[in-house]
Write an enzyme that holds these catalytic residues in place. Structure first.
Site, mmCIF file in Angstrom:
data_model
loop_
_atom_site.group_PDB
_atom_site.id
_atom_site.type_symbol
_atom_site.label_atom_id
_atom_site.label_comp_id
_atom_site.label_asym_id
_atom_site.label_seq_id
_atom_site.Cartn_x
_atom_site.Cartn_y
_atom_site.Cartn_z
ATOM 1 N N THR A 31 83.932 29.546 16.002
ATOM 2 C CA THR A 31 83.915 28.968 14.656
ATOM 3 C C THR A 31 82.906 29.684 13.763
ATOM 4 O O THR A 31 83.179 29.942 12.592
ATOM 5 C CB THR A 31 83.548 27.472 14.744
ATOM 6 O OG1 THR A 31 84.480 26.869 15.629
ATOM 7 C CG2 THR A 31 83.602 26.805 13.387
ATOM 8 N N GLY A 37 94.202 24.066 31.351
ATOM 9 C CA GLY A 37 92.799 23.639 31.309
ATOM 10 C C GLY A 37 92.723 22.132 31.181
ATOM 11 O O GLY A 37 91.741 21.587 30.672
ATOM 12 N N HIS A 63 75.570 24.059 20.020
ATOM 13 C CA HIS A 63 76.533 23.526 20.981
ATOM 14 C C HIS A 63 75.817 23.065 22.251
ATOM 15 O O HIS A 63 74.669 23.434 22.486
ATOM 16 C CB HIS A 63 77.588 24.580 21.347
ATOM 17 C CG HIS A 63 78.653 24.753 20.308
ATOM 18 N ND1 HIS A 63 78.520 25.639 19.257
ATOM 19 C CD2 HIS A 63 79.853 24.152 20.156
ATOM 20 C CE1 HIS A 63 79.607 25.562 18.498
ATOM 21 N NE2 HIS A 63 80.435 24.678 19.020
ATOM 22 N N LYS A 80 78.310 25.600 27.156
ATOM 23 C CA LYS A 80 79.179 26.548 26.435
ATOM 24 C C LYS A 80 78.891 27.972 26.904
ATOM 25 O O LYS A 80 77.737 28.364 27.046
ATOM 26 C CB LYS A 80 78.964 26.422 24.923
ATOM 27 C CG LYS A 80 79.914 27.310 24.124
ATOM 28 C CD LYS A 80 79.985 26.918 22.665
ATOM 29 C CE LYS A 80 80.876 27.863 21.859
ATOM 30 N NZ LYS A 80 82.292 27.798 22.273
ATOM 31 N N GLY A 109 89.648 20.108 32.016
ATOM 32 C CA GLY A 109 88.398 20.449 31.335
ATOM 33 C C GLY A 109 88.001 19.436 30.276
ATOM 34 O O GLY A 109 88.714 18.461 30.031
ATOM 35 N N ASN A 131 88.607 26.872 15.982
ATOM 36 C CA ASN A 131 88.168 25.492 15.780
ATOM 37 C C ASN A 131 89.369 24.673 15.320
ATOM 38 O O ASN A 131 89.976 24.974 14.305
ATOM 39 C CB ASN A 131 87.037 25.407 14.768
ATOM 40 C CG ASN A 131 86.378 24.035 14.809
ATOM 41 O OD1 ASN A 131 87.052 23.015 14.675
ATOM 42 N ND2 ASN A 131 85.080 24.000 15.024
HETATM 43 N N1 LIG Z 1 89.274 25.559 19.467
HETATM 44 C C1 LIG Z 1 88.480 24.514 19.533
HETATM 45 O O1 LIG Z 1 88.399 23.694 18.613
HETATM 46 C C2 LIG Z 1 87.663 24.303 20.777
HETATM 47 C C3 LIG Z 1 86.905 23.131 20.960
HETATM 48 C C4 LIG Z 1 86.209 22.965 22.175
HETATM 49 C C5 LIG Z 1 86.272 23.962 23.146
HETATM 50 N N2 LIG Z 1 87.002 25.094 22.899
HETATM 51 C C6 LIG Z 1 87.137 26.162 23.894
HETATM 52 O O2 LIG Z 1 88.045 25.717 24.901
HETATM 53 C C7 LIG Z 1 87.710 26.351 26.130
HETATM 54 C C8 LIG Z 1 87.496 25.290 27.186
HETATM 55 O O3 LIG Z 1 86.347 24.536 26.829
HETATM 56 P P1 LIG Z 1 85.870 23.282 27.656
HETATM 57 O O4 LIG Z 1 84.584 22.862 27.055
HETATM 58 O O5 LIG Z 1 86.974 22.296 27.785
HETATM 59 O O6 LIG Z 1 85.588 23.986 29.075
HETATM 60 P P2 LIG Z 1 85.680 23.359 30.531
HETATM 61 O O7 LIG Z 1 85.284 21.915 30.511
HETATM 62 O O8 LIG Z 1 84.954 24.313 31.416
HETATM 63 O O9 LIG Z 1 87.232 23.388 30.858
HETATM 64 C C9 LIG Z 1 87.917 24.544 31.203
HETATM 65 C C10 LIG Z 1 88.921 24.139 32.279
HETATM 66 O O10 LIG Z 1 89.800 25.246 32.510
HETATM 67 C C11 LIG Z 1 90.033 25.298 33.890
HETATM 68 N N3 LIG Z 1 90.567 26.606 34.280
HETATM 69 C C12 LIG Z 1 89.913 27.739 34.686
HETATM 70 N N4 LIG Z 1 90.801 28.718 34.960
HETATM 71 C C13 LIG Z 1 92.030 28.191 34.747
HETATM 72 C C14 LIG Z 1 93.346 28.682 34.866
HETATM 73 N N5 LIG Z 1 93.595 29.934 35.274
HETATM 74 N N6 LIG Z 1 94.376 27.865 34.568
HETATM 75 C C15 LIG Z 1 94.165 26.614 34.158
HETATM 76 N N7 LIG Z 1 92.938 26.069 34.026
HETATM 77 C C16 LIG Z 1 91.889 26.859 34.309
HETATM 78 C C17 LIG Z 1 88.712 24.934 34.509
HETATM 79 O O11 LIG Z 1 88.910 24.523 35.837
HETATM 80 P P3 LIG Z 1 87.762 24.788 36.959
HETATM 81 O O12 LIG Z 1 86.592 23.958 36.526
HETATM 82 O O13 LIG Z 1 88.433 24.316 38.206
HETATM 83 O O14 LIG Z 1 87.492 26.266 36.938
HETATM 84 C C18 LIG Z 1 88.285 23.784 33.609
HETATM 85 O O15 LIG Z 1 88.817 22.555 34.047
HETATM 86 C C19 LIG Z 1 86.471 27.208 25.834
HETATM 87 O O16 LIG Z 1 86.893 28.522 25.522
HETATM 88 C C20 LIG Z 1 85.878 26.542 24.614
HETATM 89 O O17 LIG Z 1 85.094 27.402 23.832
HETATM 90 C C21 LIG Z 1 87.685 25.260 21.757
#
Ligand SMILES: NC(=O)c1ccc[n+]([C@@H]2O[C@H](COP(=O)([O-])OP(=O)(O)OC[C@H]3O[C@@H](n4cnc5c(N)ncnc54)[C@H](OP(=O)(O)O)[C@@H]3O)[C@@H](O)[C@H]2O)c1
Length: 247
Positions: A142, A8, A131, A135, A11, A101
């Site tokens: 969290t 990812g 958020h 999202k 992203g 988180n």
């Molecule tokens: N744990 C934490 O503290 C925390 C904090 C923030 C976010 N998150 C979580 O992290 C995740 C991503 O969030 P985000 O805001 O960064 O989302 P995002 O901007 O949509 O990024 C997700 C990325 O994953 C890519 N992707 C999709 N399928 C994939 C695959 N099979 N292999 C590799 N990459 C792939 C997407 O590419 P395409 O656009 O080309 O599809 C996109 O670039 C979500 O589940 C979010 O809830 C967690």
């Protein structure tokens, strides 16, 4: 040097994790997995995998990591209990850290919430999370983690007691209910407020992420922790990374 693979990496979160990894001396960004990546051979023995893409990607990549004995950090959120269990199963083979988180502040908030919930057992528990408008899952991972900590501290079970919406003739509030509400809009990085509401007073415990780097920094710390040669297979959380729970 601990080699890290970021899934990812294009992203919002993944790109910041990749950027911070490039600046570390004891960690290196070994590979980026994008949505177009078909070949998963970058997930290799000894490398740490950080999942920051979709649920489906996390499940597929974790299976590969488990196969080749690569430690896994799951930053992705939104898993249902069955999906979560499927990820947790890998912990019998490799170290698995699930971090709905990644921020340091939220790990501490979880502790404060558990303490307050235990001490004020009669107070009603309500959680509100905010958020950004892109999202995909609600309520946030969290909010769920906070609900679980608060419920467990008073002998409850958040999966059973959570009320995710109130509309219409819902009746009076159940004593054990943990209300969780999600607000979505604009560019809010992430905010969580836990209310403990009594008949004469209330407590509001609030965490506000000011930048996505709050999470990216946590991911780097998690990778360092998980890549340590002493790390045994098992299930870990950010609490272990911060030393709040013994390993
Ligand atoms: N744990 C934490 O503290 C925390 C904090 C923030 C976010 N998150 C979580 O992290 C995740 C991503 O969030 P985000 O805001 O960064 O989302 P995002 O901007 O949509 O990024 C997700 C990325 O994953 C890519 N992707 C999709 N399928 C994939 C695959 N099979 N292999 C590799 N990459 C792939 C997407 O590419 P395409 O656009 O080309 O599809 C996109 O670039 C979500 O589940 C979010 O809830 C967690």
């Amino acid at each position: 040097v601990i080699e890290v693979v970021v899934s990812g990496a294009a992203g919002r979160l993944g790109s910041r994790i990749a950027a911070l990894l490039r600046a570390e001396g004891d960690l290196s960004l070994a590979a980026e997995i994008l949505s177009s990546t078909r070949d998963l051979s970058a997930i290799a023995p000894g490398r740490v995998l950080i999942e920051a893409a979709t649920k489906a990607a996390a499940i597929e990549h974790a299976a590969r990591a488990s196969e080749v004995r690569a430690p896994i950090v799951v930053a992705t959120t939104g898993f249902d209990p069955k999906e979560r269990a499927s990820l947790e199963r890998h912990a019998s083979v490799v170290p698995v850290l699930i971090a709905p988180n990644l921020s340091l502040g939220v790990a501490v908030l979880t502790d404060l919430v558990a303490t307050a919930s235990r001490a004020l057992e009669e107070y009603d528990l309500e959680i509100v999370e905010l958020h950004h408008n892109r999202k995909k899952d609600a309520p946030s991972g969290t909010a769920w983690a906070l609900a679980r900590a608060a419920s467990a501290a008073r002998g409850g079970d958040a999966e059973k007691d959570a009320i995710l919406a109130r509309a219409g003739d819902v009746g009076v509030r159940g004593k054990r209910e943990v209300g969780i509400q999600a607000v979505r809009g604009g560019d809010i990085v992430g905010e969580h407020t836990v209310y403990l509401i009594g008949s004469t007073e209330r407590i509001e415990l609030v965490h506000r992420a000011q930048s996505r780097d709050a999470f990216a920094k946590g991911a780097v710390a998690a990778a360092r922790f998980m890549g340590a040669s002493v790390r045994k297979p098992g299930l870990y959380t950010m609490r272990h990374v911060l030393g709040l729970d013994p390993v």
